[in-house]
Motif scaffolding. Structure first.
Motif, PDB file in Angstrom:
ATOM      1  N   VAL A  21      -5.922  -4.545  -5.993  1.00 19.27           N
ATOM      2  CA  VAL A  21      -6.869  -5.416  -5.304  1.00 19.27           C
ATOM      3  C   VAL A  21      -7.958  -4.530  -4.708  1.00 19.27           C
ATOM      4  N   ASP A  38       7.838  -1.656  10.749  1.00 21.18           N
ATOM      5  CA  ASP A  38       8.142  -1.017   9.462  1.00 21.18           C
ATOM      6  C   ASP A  38       8.378  -2.108   8.409  1.00 21.18           C
ATOM      7  N   LEU A  39       7.580  -2.054   7.361  1.00 26.42           N
ATOM      8  CA  LEU A  39       7.692  -3.108   6.340  1.00 26.42           C
ATOM      9  C   LEU A  39       9.081  -3.147   5.702  1.00 26.42           C
ATOM     10  N   SER A  90      -3.790   0.210   4.707  1.00 22.39           N
ATOM     11  CA  SER A  90      -4.568   0.550   5.917  1.00 22.39           C
ATOM     12  C   SER A  90      -5.765  -0.367   6.114  1.00 22.39           C
ATOM     13  N   GLY A  91      -6.336  -0.874   4.986  1.00 17.91           N
ATOM     14  CA  GLY A  91      -7.486  -1.773   5.111  1.00 17.91           C
ATOM     15  C   GLY A  91      -8.816  -1.071   4.934  1.00 17.91           C
ATOM     16  N   ASP A 122       1.064   0.863  12.258  1.00 18.63           N
ATOM     17  CA  ASP A 122      -0.015   1.371  13.114  1.00 18.63           C
ATOM     18  C   ASP A 122      -0.867   0.212  13.663  1.00 18.63           C
ATOM     19  N   GLY A 149       0.829  -1.203   0.000  1.00 19.32           N
ATOM     20  CA  GLY A 149       0.000   0.000   0.000  1.00 19.32           C
ATOM     21  C   GLY A 149       0.857   1.244   0.000  1.00 19.32           C
ATOM     22  N   ARG A 150       0.237   2.365   0.319  1.00 15.14           N
ATOM     23  CA  ARG A 150       0.950   3.646   0.318  1.00 15.14           C
ATOM     24  C   ARG A 150       2.169   3.596   1.231  1.00 15.14           C
ATOM     25  N   GLY A 151       2.083   2.757   2.281  1.00 10.48           N
ATOM     26  CA  GLY A 151       3.191   2.644   3.232  1.00 10.48           C
ATOM     27  C   GLY A 151       4.482   2.154   2.595  1.00 10.48           C
ATOM     28  N   SER A 176      -2.681  -1.586  -3.413  1.00 11.69           N
ATOM     29  CA  SER A 176      -3.904  -0.816  -3.136  1.00 11.69           C
ATOM     30  C   SER A 176      -4.097   0.251  -4.213  1.00 11.69           C
ATOM     31  N   ARG A 177      -5.248   0.893  -4.151  1.00 11.66           N
ATOM     32  CA  ARG A 177      -5.503   1.933  -5.144  1.00 11.66           C
ATOM     33  C   ARG A 177      -4.614   3.160  -4.930  1.00 11.66           C
ATOM     34  N   ALA A 178      -4.226   3.410  -3.679  1.00 12.20           N
ATOM     35  CA  ALA A 178      -3.313   4.533  -3.435  1.00 12.20           C
ATOM     36  C   ALA A 178      -2.035   4.344  -4.255  1.00 12.20           C
TER      37      ALA A 178
HETATM   38  C1  FAD Z   1     -15.302   4.260  -5.145  1.00 10.44           C
HETATM   39  C2  FAD Z   1     -13.972   3.873  -4.544  1.00 10.44           C
HETATM   40  C3  FAD Z   1     -13.360   2.708  -4.973  1.00 10.44           C
HETATM   41  C4  FAD Z   1     -12.131   2.325  -4.426  1.00 10.44           C
HETATM   42  N1  FAD Z   1     -11.542   1.161  -4.851  1.00 10.44           N
HETATM   43  C5  FAD Z   1     -10.409   0.752  -4.249  1.00 10.44           C
HETATM   44  C6  FAD Z   1      -9.801  -0.491  -4.609  1.00 10.44           C
HETATM   45  O1  FAD Z   1     -10.264  -1.213  -5.509  1.00 10.44           O
HETATM   46  N2  FAD Z   1      -8.687  -0.870  -3.952  1.00 10.44           N
HETATM   47  C7  FAD Z   1      -8.109  -0.095  -2.961  1.00 10.44           C
HETATM   48  O2  FAD Z   1      -7.070  -0.500  -2.416  1.00 10.44           O
HETATM   49  N3  FAD Z   1      -8.654   1.077  -2.630  1.00 10.44           N
HETATM   50  C8  FAD Z   1      -9.771   1.527  -3.252  1.00 10.44           C
HETATM   51  N4  FAD Z   1     -10.286   2.743  -2.909  1.00 10.44           N
HETATM   52  C9  FAD Z   1      -9.479   3.639  -2.051  1.00 10.44           C
HETATM   53  C10 FAD Z   1      -9.587   3.319  -0.568  1.00 10.44           C
HETATM   54  O3  FAD Z   1     -10.682   4.010   0.001  1.00 10.44           O
HETATM   55  C11 FAD Z   1      -8.297   3.765   0.175  1.00 10.44           C
HETATM   56  O4  FAD Z   1      -8.096   5.139  -0.059  1.00 10.44           O
HETATM   57  C12 FAD Z   1      -7.049   3.012  -0.243  1.00 10.44           C
HETATM   58  O5  FAD Z   1      -7.282   1.605  -0.204  1.00 10.44           O
HETATM   59  C13 FAD Z   1      -5.907   3.347   0.695  1.00 10.44           C
HETATM   60  O6  FAD Z   1      -4.744   2.735   0.243  1.00 10.44           O
HETATM   61  P1  FAD Z   1      -3.588   2.355   1.257  1.00 10.44           P
HETATM   62  O7  FAD Z   1      -4.129   1.447   2.312  1.00 10.44           O
HETATM   63  O8  FAD Z   1      -2.439   1.889   0.447  1.00 10.44           O
HETATM   64  O9  FAD Z   1      -3.171   3.779   1.833  1.00 10.44           O
HETATM   65  P2  FAD Z   1      -3.421   4.421   3.256  1.00 10.44           P
HETATM   66  O10 FAD Z   1      -4.834   4.383   3.646  1.00 10.44           O
HETATM   67  O11 FAD Z   1      -2.756   5.751   3.210  1.00 10.44           O
HETATM   68  O12 FAD Z   1      -2.648   3.461   4.277  1.00 10.44           O
HETATM   69  C14 FAD Z   1      -1.252   3.341   4.334  1.00 10.44           C
HETATM   70  C15 FAD Z   1      -0.931   2.419   5.504  1.00 10.44           C
HETATM   71  O13 FAD Z   1       0.464   2.180   5.504  1.00 10.44           O
HETATM   72  C16 FAD Z   1       0.900   2.153   6.856  1.00 10.44           C
HETATM   73  N5  FAD Z   1       2.349   2.437   6.809  1.00 10.44           N
HETATM   74  C17 FAD Z   1       2.943   3.606   6.508  1.00 10.44           C
HETATM   75  N6  FAD Z   1       4.278   3.437   6.488  1.00 10.44           N
HETATM   76  C18 FAD Z   1       4.524   2.142   6.782  1.00 10.44           C
HETATM   77  C19 FAD Z   1       5.699   1.353   6.900  1.00 10.44           C
HETATM   78  N7  FAD Z   1       6.924   1.886   6.682  1.00 10.44           N
HETATM   79  N8  FAD Z   1       5.596   0.037   7.201  1.00 10.44           N
HETATM   80  C20 FAD Z   1       4.356  -0.522   7.424  1.00 10.44           C
HETATM   81  N9  FAD Z   1       3.210   0.185   7.336  1.00 10.44           N
HETATM   82  C21 FAD Z   1       3.292   1.494   6.992  1.00 10.44           C
HETATM   83  C22 FAD Z   1       0.062   3.194   7.557  1.00 10.44           C
HETATM   84  O14 FAD Z   1      -0.001   2.958   8.961  1.00 10.44           O
HETATM   85  C23 FAD Z   1      -1.301   2.994   6.863  1.00 10.44           C
HETATM   86  O15 FAD Z   1      -2.094   2.076   7.585  1.00 10.44           O
HETATM   87  C24 FAD Z   1     -11.508   3.152  -3.455  1.00 10.44           C
HETATM   88  C25 FAD Z   1     -12.151   4.316  -3.037  1.00 10.44           C
HETATM   89  C26 FAD Z   1     -13.364   4.674  -3.559  1.00 10.44           C
HETATM   90  C27 FAD Z   1     -14.008   5.938  -3.071  1.00 10.44           C
END
Ligand code: FAD
Length: 314
Positions: free
Chosen positions: A242, A297-298, A260-261, A281, A201-203, A227-229
């Motif tokens: 995914v 930290d991943l 993040s989930g 987190d 993910g974004r992390g 993830s989508r981010a």
């Molecule tokens: C209509 C719609 C459809 C969507 N479809 C999808 C979809 O198909 N798939 C999808 O994924 N999202 C989708 N989203 C987006 C979704 O809502 C989230 O914004 C997205 O999943 C967040 O991605 P993320 O978890 O990578 O990022 P974030 O929410 O920013 O989470 C990043 C995580 O990384 C952790 N982190 C940071 N640094 C580290 C490190 N060094 N080591 C370990 N952990 C760390 C943080 O604690 C945090 O929990 C959609 C949104 C909408 C509105």
């Protein structure tokens, strides 16, 4: 009697199609299957249905959703099917939406359970998996798609008979069709089939940061997801995403790193048998669906796991 659209690849019915057959069994009555295009005749041999109909036509070498819709509607009419069931894959959903328009009937997408009757009672997944809806389907001919990985597939079997036919297709049926394919990199396991998926993910922080994800996936014989981010940042292609607007997968284990989930992400991986979260987190939402978690930290945790696997000869 009911008709099931069965997708196939490499001469075998896809898993999601076998799941659609299982749900259609719940409607009662004889099941007829429809397989479209090249390889359909071979795949039909492993489809447990009273009759497997195989549509063959030169124009069906590539996916053409209106042509599929025309074939589905034509066959349903010819055999007098009371319901048409299809897997909730992207292609079948596309074709079924077009079939619904042609027939002037409603389409109940992403069903997970059905009870026969008039109307049919059904349960279906809504809002990216965050809601299960109980609904009644009032229709002259019921059209359903089945949520991927929500129903156990039918066991192996063979059809009572196989009937091949050449559908009549109009020029308009072929206006929308696949013109080009971009092959995934050679040698990797596909996200759809992988038993292990390591997702970032974004992390992860950057495109380069995915080297650690790729390394672990490769050591485990798995595939990389994200993830989508991540796709929005341009770090990975959309084919790796995914979630609700990405792939819906059901691996043995899903390793979510720096994800993040969000509910939209979980919609794509909740079919996984086990989820391992790696996240800094401890309060991240992914922790509430994870079977195992490493809080850390991943960038430290993943190289350590990979090093351990190497030490054990993986
Ligand atoms: C209509 C719609 C459809 C969507 N479809 C999808 C979809 O198909 N798939 C999808 O994924 N999202 C989708 N989203 C987006 C979704 O809502 C989230 O914004 C997205 O999943 C967040 O991605 P993320 O978890 O990578 O990022 P974030 O929410 O920013 O989470 C990043 C995580 O990384 C952790 N982190 C940071 N640094 C580290 C490190 N060094 N080591 C370990 N952990 C760390 C943080 O604690 C945090 O929990 C959609 C949104 C909408 C509105």
């Amino acid at each position: 009697m009911n008709l099931v659209l069965v997708e196939h690849a490499d001469g075998v019915a896809t898993d999601v199609s076998l799941q659609a057959l299982a749900l259609a069994e719940g409607l009662g009555g004889d099941l007829h299957a429809l397989l479209i295009g090249q390889g359909g005749a071979q795949a039909a041999q492993g489809v447990p249905a009273a009759v497997a109909h195989v549509a063959e036509h030169d124009a069906l070498d590539v996916f053409a959703p209106d042509a599929w819709a025309a074939i589905v509607c034509g066959l349903a009419e010819r055999i007098g099917a009371t319901a048409i069931v299809a897997p909730g894959s992207e292609r079948a959903t596309d074709a079924m939406a077009r079939a619904a328009v042609r027939l002037g009937e409603p389409l109940a997408a992403n069903c997970t359970a059905v009870t026969p009757g008039d109307p049919i009672a059904l349960t279906r997944v809504r809002w990216g998996g965050s809601l299960l809806e109980e609904a009644r389907l009032h229709a002259g001919r019921a059209l359903l798609t089945v949520a991927p990985h929500a129903v156990a597939p039918v066991g192996p079997g063979s059809p009572g008979s196989i009937e091949t036919f050449t559908p009549e297709l109009a020029e308009a049926d072929l206006v929308v069709r696949v013109r080009d394919r971009v092959a995934p990199p050679e040698g990797g396991v596909s996200l759809a089939d992988a038993k292990v998926v390591v997702s970032g993910g974004r992390g992860v922080g950057s495109a380069e940061g995915f080297a650690a994800i790729e390394e672990l996936a490769s050591l485990l014989g798995g595939a990389v997801g994200c993830s989508r981010a991540v796709t929005m940042s341009g770090w990975r292609p959309h084919t790796d995403q995914v979630g609700q607007t990405g792939n819906k997968i059901a691996p043995e284990i899903y390793i979510a790193c720096g994800v993040s989930g969000a509910t939209q992400h979980i919609a794509g991986c909740k079919g996984a048998k086990r989820i391992l979260a790696v996240n800094t987190d401890p309060e991240a939402p992914i922790m509430s669906v994870a079977d195992y978690a490493v809080v850390g930290d991943l960038h430290e945790v993943l190289p350590a796991i990979s090093a351990e696997l190497r030490a054990r000869g993986r």
